[in-house]
Scaffold this motif. Sequence first.
Motif, PDB file in Angstrom:
ATOM      1  N   ILE A 133       0.857  -1.187   0.000  1.00  0.00           N
ATOM      2  CA  ILE A 133       0.000   0.000   0.000  1.00  0.00           C
ATOM      3  C   ILE A 133       0.894   1.238   0.000  1.00  0.00           C
ATOM      4  CG2 ILE A 133      -1.903  -1.145   1.209  1.00  0.00           C
ATOM      5  CD1 ILE A 133      -1.048   0.293   3.763  1.00  0.00           C
ATOM      6  N   PRO A 134       0.430   2.354  -0.538  1.00  0.00           N
ATOM      7  CA  PRO A 134       1.219   3.597  -0.506  1.00  0.00           C
ATOM      8  C   PRO A 134       1.389   4.098   0.921  1.00  0.00           C
ATOM      9  CG  PRO A 134      -0.573   3.739  -2.116  1.00  0.00           C
ATOM     10  CD  PRO A 134      -0.839   2.518  -1.282  1.00  0.00           C
ATOM     11  N   TYR A 135       2.452   4.863   1.152  1.00  0.00           N
ATOM     12  CA  TYR A 135       2.715   5.382   2.496  1.00  0.00           C
ATOM     13  C   TYR A 135       1.640   6.359   2.963  1.00  0.00           C
ATOM     14  CZ  TYR A 135       7.258   3.182   2.969  1.00  0.00           C
ATOM     15  OH  TYR A 135       8.262   2.253   3.110  1.00  0.00           O
ATOM     16  N   LYS A 136       0.866   6.893   2.045  1.00  0.00           N
ATOM     17  CA  LYS A 136      -0.188   7.835   2.424  1.00  0.00           C
ATOM     18  C   LYS A 136      -1.460   7.133   2.910  1.00  0.00           C
ATOM     19  CE  LYS A 136      -2.092   8.192  -2.256  1.00  0.00           C
ATOM     20  NZ  LYS A 136      -2.421   9.098  -3.382  1.00  0.00           N
ATOM     21  N   ASN A 137      -1.558   5.833   2.702  1.00  0.00           N
ATOM     22  CA  ASN A 137      -2.788   5.103   3.035  1.00  0.00           C
ATOM     23  C   ASN A 137      -2.809   4.651   4.489  1.00  0.00           C
ATOM     24  OD1 ASN A 137      -3.227   5.417   0.324  1.00  0.00           O
ATOM     25  ND2 ASN A 137      -3.820   3.289  -0.062  1.00  0.00           N
ATOM     26  N   HIS A 138      -3.978   4.789   5.110  1.00  0.00           N
ATOM     27  CA  HIS A 138      -4.257   4.262   6.464  1.00  0.00           C
ATOM     28  C   HIS A 138      -3.295   4.809   7.529  1.00  0.00           C
ATOM     29  CE1 HIS A 138      -7.195   1.578   4.731  1.00  0.00           C
ATOM     30  NE2 HIS A 138      -6.291   1.003   3.955  1.00  0.00           N
ATOM     31  N   THR A 139      -2.843   6.021   7.342  1.00  0.00           N
ATOM     32  CA  THR A 139      -1.901   6.595   8.311  1.00  0.00           C
ATOM     33  C   THR A 139      -2.528   6.853   9.678  1.00  0.00           C
ATOM     34  OG1 THR A 139      -2.399   8.805   7.428  1.00  0.00           O
ATOM     35  CG2 THR A 139      -0.468   7.674   6.533  1.00  0.00           C
ATOM     36  N   LYS A 140      -3.864   6.856   9.746  1.00  0.00           N
ATOM     37  CA  LYS A 140      -4.514   7.091  11.044  1.00  0.00           C
ATOM     38  C   LYS A 140      -4.166   5.988  12.049  1.00  0.00           C
ATOM     39  CE  LYS A 140      -8.968   4.744  10.295  1.00  0.00           C
ATOM     40  NZ  LYS A 140     -10.431   4.908  10.340  1.00  0.00           N
ATOM     41  N   PHE A 141      -3.792   4.820  11.535  1.00  0.00           N
ATOM     42  CA  PHE A 141      -3.432   3.722  12.435  1.00  0.00           C
ATOM     43  C   PHE A 141      -2.005   3.836  12.974  1.00  0.00           C
ATOM     44  CE2 PHE A 141      -6.712   1.471   9.772  1.00  0.00           C
ATOM     45  CZ  PHE A 141      -7.652   1.324  10.785  1.00  0.00           C
ATOM     46  N   LEU A 142      -1.189   4.676  12.350  1.00  0.00           N
ATOM     47  CA  LEU A 142       0.220   4.802  12.744  1.00  0.00           C
ATOM     48  C   LEU A 142       0.361   5.831  13.865  1.00  0.00           C
ATOM     49  CD1 LEU A 142       1.772   4.716   9.161  1.00  0.00           C
ATOM     50  CD2 LEU A 142       1.471   2.820  10.763  1.00  0.00           C
ATOM     51  N   VAL A 143      -0.172   5.501  14.992  1.00  0.00           N
ATOM     52  CA  VAL A 143      -0.251   6.446  16.115  1.00  0.00           C
ATOM     53  C   VAL A 143       1.129   6.630  16.750  1.00  0.00           C
ATOM     54  CG1 VAL A 143      -2.673   5.958  16.593  1.00  0.00           C
ATOM     55  CG2 VAL A 143      -0.901   4.589  17.690  1.00  0.00           C
ATOM     56  N   PRO A 144       1.427   7.831  17.229  1.00  0.00           N
ATOM     57  CA  PRO A 144       2.696   8.049  17.949  1.00  0.00           C
ATOM     58  C   PRO A 144       2.635   7.456  19.344  1.00  0.00           C
ATOM     59  CG  PRO A 144       1.399  10.066  17.924  1.00  0.00           C
ATOM     60  CD  PRO A 144       0.653   9.082  17.082  1.00  0.00           C
ATOM     61  N   VAL A 145       3.758   6.931  19.817  1.00  0.00           N
ATOM     62  CA  VAL A 145       3.786   6.304  21.149  1.00  0.00           C
ATOM     63  C   VAL A 145       4.837   6.929  22.052  1.00  0.00           C
ATOM     64  CG1 VAL A 145       2.928   4.106  20.253  1.00  0.00           C
ATOM     65  CG2 VAL A 145       5.407   4.513  20.367  1.00  0.00           C
ATOM     66  N   ASN A 146       5.511   7.978  21.578  1.00  0.00           N
ATOM     67  CA  ASN A 146       6.619   8.549  22.351  1.00  0.00           C
ATOM     68  C   ASN A 146       6.188   9.067  23.721  1.00  0.00           C
ATOM     69  OD1 ASN A 146       5.335  10.439  20.449  1.00  0.00           O
ATOM     70  ND2 ASN A 146       6.666  11.985  21.375  1.00  0.00           N
ATOM     71  N   LYS A 147       4.988   9.664  23.808  1.00  0.00           N
ATOM     72  CA  LYS A 147       4.547  10.222  25.087  1.00  0.00           C
ATOM     73  C   LYS A 147       4.253   9.137  26.122  1.00  0.00           C
ATOM     74  CE  LYS A 147       2.752  14.561  23.230  1.00  0.00           C
ATOM     75  NZ  LYS A 147       1.582  15.438  23.040  1.00  0.00           N
ATOM     76  N   LEU A 148       3.971   7.923  25.643  1.00  0.00           N
ATOM     77  CA  LEU A 148       3.713   6.813  26.565  1.00  0.00           C
ATOM     78  C   LEU A 148       5.006   6.357  27.255  1.00  0.00           C
ATOM     79  CD1 LEU A 148       1.346   4.786  24.216  1.00  0.00           C
ATOM     80  CD2 LEU A 148       0.654   6.004  26.300  1.00  0.00           C
ATOM     81  N   LEU A 149       6.148   6.763  26.709  1.00  0.00           N
ATOM     82  CA  LEU A 149       7.431   6.352  27.266  1.00  0.00           C
ATOM     83  C   LEU A 149       8.195   7.502  27.923  1.00  0.00           C
ATOM     84  CD1 LEU A 149       8.506   4.038  24.325  1.00  0.00           C
ATOM     85  CD2 LEU A 149       7.908   3.300  26.642  1.00  0.00           C
ATOM     86  N   THR A 150       7.489   8.591  28.191  1.00  0.00           N
ATOM     87  CA  THR A 150       8.144   9.787  28.753  1.00  0.00           C
ATOM     88  C   THR A 150       8.999   9.487  29.980  1.00  0.00           C
ATOM     89  OG1 THR A 150       6.427  11.252  27.884  1.00  0.00           O
ATOM     90  CG2 THR A 150       7.726  12.079  29.714  1.00  0.00           C
TER      91      THR A 150
END
Length: 364
Positions: free
Chosen positions: A342-359
Motif C-alpha cells: 500500500i502507498p505510504y499515504k494510506n491508512h496513516t490514522k493507524f500509525l499512532v505516535p507512542v513517544n509520550k507513553l514512554l516519557t
Amino acid sequence: MTQTLVPARVSPPGRILNRELEARGWTQKDLAEIMGRPHQTINGIINGNKQITPETAIELAEALGTSAEFWTNLEAKYRLHLAQKEVSGSPETREISRRSRLYSFAPVAEMIKRGWIQAADSIDVLEQEVCRFFEIDQIGDVPNLAVNCRQSENRDPEIQAQLAWMKRVEIVVRDQKLPTFDRAKLEAAIPEILALSSKAENVALVPDKLLSLGIHFAVVPHLGKTYLDGAAFYIESRPVIALTLRYKRIDNFWFTLMHELGHIFAGHKGSYLDNMDNLEVNQEETEANQLATNWLLNSHELSILVKTTAPYFSVEKIQKFALDQNRHPGILVGRLQKDKEIPYKNHTKFLVPVNKLLTPWVFN
C-alpha cells in the motif's frame, strides 16, 4: 606578451616591484606617470606602507606586462607571512587548535544542548567536562564502552556521535536495579511481550516487563548524524535495549524493540547499533530481523491476506486481520507500507505516535 614572474620565497611586493623598475631603468616617478598615479602611491608600495589592491594589481600588470594575479598573490602571501610570524604559537592559536581537536573528538555543541556536559568559556574546563563524560583521562583516549564501535584514528562525525550516544545510554542504565538475566525466562516471556502490542497504551508497560526479566531499558533520542533506531548490548552479563524513537510511530517502536530482543533471544553476544532503514547485511542482523518479522505477524496468514486482498485493503479488513493476530492495526499498516503493498499515504490514522507513553524512560 605577459611574463610569468615567480618569486623564490616570500618577499615584500615592494622589493619585487623595485627590481622590476631597476631592470627597466625606470624610476618610481616614471611608473607613477605611466599608471597615472601619485608618486607617493608607488613609493608607499615599494616601502611596504601601502598594500597592492586588486585595482592597482591590474594597473601594474598593464604597465609591466605581467599578470594581475601575480601581484595579488604576492601581496596575499606576504601579508599571510607577516600574520603567521606575529600570531603563530600564540595562546590564541593554541586554544583554537585545542578546540578544533575537542570538537573533532565529540559532538560538543549537541552534548551541551542536551545537558550532558556543562558549557564553559575556558577550553581547560570544557576539556575536563568531555573527559568526565567519557570517563577518560585526556582528549584522544579511547572511551571504554560496552559497545565496540568502529575504531579509527580519524573518526567521522557519525562515529563520534554514536560513541557519545552509547556512553549516555550506559550512564542512564547503570543505576537500574535488576534481577539476574535468564535467557530461558526471556524465551518464555516473548508471547507475553507480544500480547502487549494489541493496544497502543500497552507500550507504557513494556519497560517494566523488560526490567523484570533482567534487561536494562532506556530511550535516548539520537544525536544528529547517528541515524540510530536502537541498540542491543551487554553490561556485566545483563542485556541492554536502548531505543531512540527516531520514528515515533507504533509500528517502528514494535519492530525495533523486537529486532533488538531478537539479538538477545538468539544469543548474539556482540554489540549492535541499528539503523532500521539501513541494517548491515550479516547473519546476526538477518536473524534478528527475521525473528522480529515472524513474531509480530504470522507470515503465512499475511501472505494469504495480501493474495486475496491486494491492492485494496479496506479499514475493515485491516482491523479484522490485526484483531485476529492480536496486534495493533498500525503494525499491519507499517508492514504493508514497507512491503510496498500500500502507498505510504494510506491508512496513516493507524500509525499512532507512542513517544509520550514512554516519557518516564526518555533521557535526553
